[in-house]
Enzyme design. Structure first.
Site, PDB file in Angstrom:
ATOM      1  N   THR A 112       2.061   1.082  -5.531  1.00  0.00           N
ATOM      2  CA  THR A 112       2.610  -0.581  -5.851  1.00  0.00           C
ATOM      3  C   THR A 112       1.908  -0.206  -7.009  1.00  0.00           C
ATOM      4  OG1 THR A 112       2.569  -1.644  -4.448  1.00  0.00           O
ATOM      5  CG2 THR A 112       3.627  -2.654  -6.523  1.00  0.00           C
ATOM      6  N   THR A 113       0.801   0.492  -7.238  1.00  0.00           N
ATOM      7  CA  THR A 113       0.207   0.148  -8.796  1.00  0.00           C
ATOM      8  C   THR A 113       0.244   1.576  -9.364  1.00  0.00           C
ATOM      9  OG1 THR A 113      -1.771  -0.633  -7.468  1.00  0.00           O
ATOM     10  CG2 THR A 113      -2.272  -0.214  -9.632  1.00  0.00           C
ATOM     11  N   HIS A 136       6.960  -7.956  -3.215  1.00  0.00           N
ATOM     12  CA  HIS A 136       6.925  -7.257  -2.131  1.00  0.00           C
ATOM     13  C   HIS A 136       8.220  -7.497  -0.995  1.00  0.00           C
ATOM     14  CE1 HIS A 136       3.090  -4.884  -2.443  1.00  0.00           C
ATOM     15  NE2 HIS A 136       2.627  -5.990  -2.739  1.00  0.00           N
ATOM     16  N   LYS A 190       1.017  -0.981  -0.465  1.00  0.00           N
ATOM     17  CA  LYS A 190       0.189  -0.169   0.275  1.00  0.00           C
ATOM     18  C   LYS A 190       1.375   1.349   0.152  1.00  0.00           C
ATOM     19  CE  LYS A 190      -2.995  -1.530  -0.306  1.00  0.00           C
ATOM     20  NZ  LYS A 190      -3.969  -2.301  -1.837  1.00  0.00           N
TER      21      LYS A 190
HETATM   22  P1  PAP Z   1      -0.659  -2.731  -3.014  1.00  0.00           P
HETATM   23  O1  PAP Z   1       0.223  -2.983  -2.486  1.00  0.00           O
HETATM   24  O2  PAP Z   1      -1.898  -3.883  -2.483  1.00  0.00           O
HETATM   25  O3  PAP Z   1       0.011  -2.897  -4.215  1.00  0.00           O
HETATM   26  P2  PAP Z   1      -0.158   0.125  -3.226  1.00  0.00           P
HETATM   27  O4  PAP Z   1      -0.562   0.145  -4.767  1.00  0.00           O
HETATM   28  O5  PAP Z   1       0.266  -0.257  -2.722  1.00  0.00           O
HETATM   29  O6  PAP Z   1      -1.163  -1.307  -3.222  1.00  0.00           O
HETATM   30  O7  PAP Z   1      -1.335   0.473  -2.823  1.00  0.00           O
HETATM   31  C1  PAP Z   1      -2.756   0.989  -2.962  1.00  0.00           C
HETATM   32  C2  PAP Z   1      -2.461   2.879  -3.416  1.00  0.00           C
HETATM   33  O8  PAP Z   1      -2.163   3.550  -4.040  1.00  0.00           O
HETATM   34  C3  PAP Z   1      -3.798   3.393  -2.291  1.00  0.00           C
HETATM   35  O9  PAP Z   1      -3.648   4.575  -1.575  1.00  0.00           O
HETATM   36  P3  PAP Z   1      -5.094   5.114  -0.545  1.00  0.00           P
HETATM   37  O10 PAP Z   1      -5.571   4.065  -0.338  1.00  0.00           O
HETATM   38  O11 PAP Z   1      -4.658   6.057  -0.017  1.00  0.00           O
HETATM   39  O12 PAP Z   1      -6.017   5.713  -2.118  1.00  0.00           O
HETATM   40  C4  PAP Z   1      -4.178   3.836  -3.990  1.00  0.00           C
HETATM   41  O13 PAP Z   1      -5.281   4.555  -4.364  1.00  0.00           O
HETATM   42  C5  PAP Z   1      -3.009   4.235  -4.539  1.00  0.00           C
HETATM   43  N1  PAP Z   1      -3.008   4.297  -6.036  1.00  0.00           N
HETATM   44  C6  PAP Z   1      -3.191   3.831  -6.857  1.00  0.00           C
HETATM   45  N2  PAP Z   1      -2.685   4.006  -8.141  1.00  0.00           N
HETATM   46  C7  PAP Z   1      -2.504   5.256  -8.038  1.00  0.00           C
HETATM   47  C8  PAP Z   1      -2.317   6.140  -9.260  1.00  0.00           C
HETATM   48  N3  PAP Z   1      -2.687   5.468 -10.107  1.00  0.00           N
HETATM   49  N4  PAP Z   1      -1.875   7.289  -8.624  1.00  0.00           N
HETATM   50  C9  PAP Z   1      -1.846   7.179  -7.694  1.00  0.00           C
HETATM   51  N5  PAP Z   1      -1.966   6.574  -6.258  1.00  0.00           N
HETATM   52  C10 PAP Z   1      -2.823   5.469  -7.130  1.00  0.00           C
END
Ligand code: PAP
Length: 316
Positions: A71-72, A132, A68
């Site tokens: 990553t995405t 991860h 979180k």
């Molecule tokens: P993961 O570790 O399960 O892959 P990851 O993508 O690291 O998840 O984290 C998700 C966070 O990145 C979310 O944050 P939030 O809960 O504070 O909102 C998500 O909204 C955010 N996120 C996903 N895609 C993007 C993007 N394209 N730009 C900025 N933030 C993003």
């Protein structure tokens, strides 16, 4: 020592898994401790396989992160950067599938709902992959080859709130959200998936200080505050510098949260078992923790940050 057959090795792995320390995560699932970090038990074997059998090529790229922390976003940006010479104005790969399909998290591919496009154990082509896993357990060949690593870190309080939302959706779909004060306790003691978050970030950061050409250490907040600068940094680091500002803008637009969130492939479907693609996109706001944490919770996390990160010079 006699050579062991693959099935004997596998049996030994199964036995050693039984001996690992166990804990309960959020009263919902078991986790176990391996090499000082906590994992879902089913991830340990793929992690061990990755560590012992993966042979990195010099042009491989490993993206890495704790959970979180962005990553995405990093997967989307790196994919666009690595493919930009082929793509130009043509096909927009992010419209075809969720970023986690295009750049799988190696140890989680056991949960993939679709056949992978690339065999990561086939050394014939360069790989863009993600993990991860903590630095200590990634394969030696990644550390000793020319393979580059891009790590993304995030403020611990925002990471925790993002994790809280995510696991409430995934692990507790028909229950009350897990109590936030207990979530803070688990986070600070490190007993959560891929935890401790603090040790995870610190290890990669220290390594990036030692080898800045090998490991690029990014912060989610800096990517949010100056996305152009940060995305240009990533492209330079990966040896794929942008030719003009238009290219930078295009990649940032393609990977923006608002756009990805609203793509059909991300509103529906699932590339990981029991995880809707939509769960990866929420608010993406820096400081969202202020809407949830009490001053006591805030202080507890700050105190952990001070002793585990700031004492070494790392401020998140
Ligand atoms: P993961 O570790 O399960 O892959 P990851 O993508 O690291 O998840 O984290 C998700 C966070 O990145 C979310 O944050 P939030 O809960 O504070 O909102 C998500 O909204 C955010 N996120 C996903 N895609 C993007 C993007 N394209 N730009 C900025 N933030 C993003």
């Amino acid at each position: 020592m006699p050579n062991l057959s693959p099935s004997e090795t596998s049996n030994n792995v199964e036995k050693s898994l039984l001996d690992l320390p166990k804990a309960r995560f959020w009263e919902a699932t078991d986790i176990c401790q391996w090499e000082g970090f906590w994992f879902e038990p089913s991830l340990v074997k793929p992690a061990m396989t990755f560590r012992s059998t993966f042979h990195a090529q010099n042009d491989d790229v490993l993206l890495a992160s704790s959970m979180k922390t962005g990553t995405t976003w990093l997967k989307s940006l790196s994919l666009c950067i690595m493919q930009k010479d082929h793509q130009k104005h043509a096909f927009d790969i992010l419209t075809s599938e969720n970023p986690h399909f295009h750049v799988p998290t190696i140890e989680s591919t056991i949960y993939s709902t679709k056949p992978l496009q690339v065999n990561y154990y086939d050394a014939s082509s360069p790989h863009l992959m993600h993990t991860h896993l903590p630095y200590a357990v990634i394969p030696d060949s990644i550390k000793s080859s020319g393979c580059k690593i891009v790590y993304i870190a995030r403020n611990p309080k925002d990471t925790l709130i993002s994790m809280w939302h995510y696991f409430n959706i995934i692990l507790r779909p028909n229950q009350e959200p897990f109590p936030l004060n207990k979530t803070v306790d688990c986070f600070c003691s490190g007993v959560h998936q891929y935890g401790s978050f603090f040790d995870h970030v610190l290890e990669y950061w220290l390594e990036s200080k030692k080898s800045p050409k090998k490991i690029l250490f990014l912060k989610y907040e800096e990517m949010k505050s100056d996305p152009k600068r940060e995305v240009m940094k990533i492209a330079e680091f990966l040896g794929k510098p942008f030719e003009n500002e238009g290219e930078v803008d295009e990649v940032l637009w393609r990977c923006s949260l608002e756009r990805l969130k609203n793509l059909e492939v991300n509103k529906n479907g699932s590339v990981l078992l029991n995880v809707p693609n939509s769960a990866f996109f929420r608010k993406g706001v820096v400081g969202d923790w202020k809407n949830y944490l009490t001053p006591e919770m805030e202080e507890k996390i700050n105190q952990t940050s001070r002793s585990k990160l700031e004492a070494f010079g790392l401020f998140l």
